[in-house]
Scaffold this motif. Sequence first.
Motif, PDB file in Angstrom:
ATOM      1  N   PHE A 135       0.862  -1.236  -0.084  1.00 18.70           N
ATOM      2  CA  PHE A 135      -0.018   0.018  -0.013  1.00 18.70           C
ATOM      3  C   PHE A 135       0.847   1.110  -0.012  1.00 18.70           C
ATOM      4  N   PHE A 136       0.492   2.446  -0.092  1.00 17.27           N
ATOM      5  CA  PHE A 136       0.991   3.806  -0.195  1.00 17.27           C
ATOM      6  C   PHE A 136       0.955   4.529   1.051  1.00 17.27           C
ATOM      7  N   ASP A 137       1.884   5.235   1.197  1.00 16.18           N
ATOM      8  CA  ASP A 137       1.945   6.209   2.380  1.00 16.18           C
ATOM      9  C   ASP A 137       0.770   7.281   1.868  1.00 16.18           C
ATOM     10  N   PRO A 138       0.304   8.135   2.838  1.00 11.15           N
ATOM     11  CA  PRO A 138      -0.749   9.291   2.230  1.00 11.15           C
ATOM     12  C   PRO A 138      -0.238  10.182   1.311  1.00 11.15           C
ATOM     13  N   SER A 139       1.334  10.288   1.071  1.00  6.56           N
ATOM     14  CA  SER A 139       1.910  11.314   0.258  1.00  6.56           C
ATOM     15  C   SER A 139       2.093  10.613  -1.106  1.00  6.56           C
ATOM     16  N   TYR A 140       1.970   9.237  -1.231  1.00  6.91           N
ATOM     17  CA  TYR A 140       2.165   8.505  -2.479  1.00  6.91           C
ATOM     18  C   TYR A 140       3.722   8.545  -2.798  1.00  6.91           C
ATOM     19  N   ARG A 141       4.408   8.795  -2.016  1.00  6.34           N
ATOM     20  CA  ARG A 141       5.932   8.723  -2.129  1.00  6.34           C
ATOM     21  C   ARG A 141       6.337   7.439  -1.728  1.00  6.34           C
ATOM     22  N   LEU A 142       5.913   6.945  -0.973  1.00  9.60           N
ATOM     23  CA  LEU A 142       6.547   5.774  -0.380  1.00  9.60           C
ATOM     24  C   LEU A 142       5.375   4.448  -0.742  1.00  9.60           C
ATOM     25  N   LEU A 143       6.158   3.271  -1.018  1.00  9.73           N
ATOM     26  CA  LEU A 143       5.203   2.130  -1.374  1.00  9.73           C
ATOM     27  C   LEU A 143       5.801   1.078  -0.055  1.00  9.73           C
ATOM     28  N   ILE A 144       4.903   0.425   0.500  1.00 12.72           N
ATOM     29  CA  ILE A 144       5.116  -0.459   1.769  1.00 12.72           C
ATOM     30  C   ILE A 144       4.523  -1.666   1.369  1.00 12.72           C
ATOM     31  N   GLY A 145       5.517  -2.782   1.515  1.00 11.79           N
ATOM     32  CA  GLY A 145       4.921  -3.875   0.919  1.00 11.79           C
ATOM     33  C   GLY A 145       5.747  -5.164   1.420  1.00 11.79           C
ATOM     34  N   GLU A 192      -6.573   5.291  -2.544  1.00  9.16           N
ATOM     35  CA  GLU A 192      -6.429   3.780  -2.829  1.00  9.16           C
ATOM     36  C   GLU A 192      -5.341   3.186  -2.341  1.00  9.16           C
ATOM     37  N   GLY A 193      -5.129   2.280  -1.873  1.00  4.20           N
ATOM     38  CA  GLY A 193      -3.909   1.523  -1.158  1.00  4.20           C
ATOM     39  C   GLY A 193      -3.629   2.324  -0.123  1.00  4.20           C
ATOM     40  N   THR A 194      -4.304   3.331   0.579  1.00  2.00           N
ATOM     41  CA  THR A 194      -3.967   3.496   1.884  1.00  2.00           C
ATOM     42  C   THR A 194      -5.436   3.521   2.746  1.00  2.00           C
ATOM     43  N   SER A 195      -5.447   3.415   4.047  1.00  2.02           N
ATOM     44  CA  SER A 195      -6.548   3.466   4.772  1.00  2.02           C
ATOM     45  C   SER A 195      -6.306   4.304   6.050  1.00  2.02           C
TER      46      SER A 195
END
Length: 414
Positions: A223-233, A410-413
Amino acid sequence: WGLEQIRASHKLLVPDSALSDKPVHNADPMNLFVVVELGDHHATILDGDRFEPIFRFKTRFALHGGPKYSPDGRYVYFASRDGWISKFDMWNLKVLSEVRAGINTRNLAVSSDGRYVMVANYLPHTLVLLDARDLSPIKRIDVTDGKGHSSRVSAVYNAAPRQSFVAALKDIPEAWEITYKDDPLPVYNGPMHDYRMDEGTARQTGRFPVRRIRLDDYLDDFFFDPSYRLLIGAARNARNGQVVNLDVGRKIAELELDGLPHLGSGITWEYKGRQVLATPNLKTAGVSIIDMQTWKTIKRLETLGPGFFMRSHENTPYAWVDVFFGPERDAVHVIDKRTLEIVKTLRPAPGKTAAHVEFDKYGRHALLSIWDMDGAVVVYDADTLQEVKRLPMVKPSGKYNVYNKTYLSEGTSH
């Protein structure tokens, strides 16, 4: 399964002239839910204010992954395990078009401008780009490392601020970013000296170029962090998760996790002035809570079993997590995001699996699935944690709120 086969499978079911330009129901279009009922391959459109079904229709066999909405919330796109993509009009309550984009499909994503649908396939090893207007195919992208190895695609998500799709590959340790900007800059995959000199290997130009981000390990979900700079998987066989900076294209941290993380279900919120993420583990009975500045685990909550889904909403102090893979699958824990403690354990249907919480548009109600042929969607007051209503459903696997899935990342919650 090439473009010719995809084109041959394409079906236009309802002409535009037969559609109303306003909803045929009187519910709030942004507070509707799609409830996927896997038990008999149907979907129910649910009014999120009155919690009453509006419409129920037959879907393709074995839908997989969450349906995705167009940016205005009018259309929803479904993917089935056997590759069928369907477009449904939430205003007119009709399936408009279908196409078979693969043989074994993982999920799909919809671009932020509403123009494109990207489909991730296990078989064949492809990404398929569709025109969101009618699902006609635009491009098939073979997923290979350029050295004779191809890969299944684990997942694809839309990265809204980046105007791109990001895909995780199951068999090649890479993440791919594919921009859908009309006039993209060239992409350089490999060593280079100077962008201005156009020096580099595997330079890609034109529409939908693939940017390949090489990783230390495989990714099964992210998923992404709220900024969409980071992908965490993380990968299914990995002990740790990866944090990848998409701007620079490399891993910047590992997550200390006991057991396997299910990061596709990770959520983030602010705790004591810092951003934290929480994720259940698929193999150990616990939830890990991680500081997103130091990437250190600050707390591990013991649960009644390994969990699958964790959800919250920006307007509620609580996060909900199931224990889907444990012996007590009928339990759901409620965690206070302010104290990082489990404050209540609910058993909505003793002996039956409880899972997948989704909130209404306002975060006032939490809807939970009873995964059983004689199942239900149970509606809770998100503040008092008391049951409000119970709707019979046939093994409802998930429910997806239009507003939350359209306007929250999307991809964040949260």
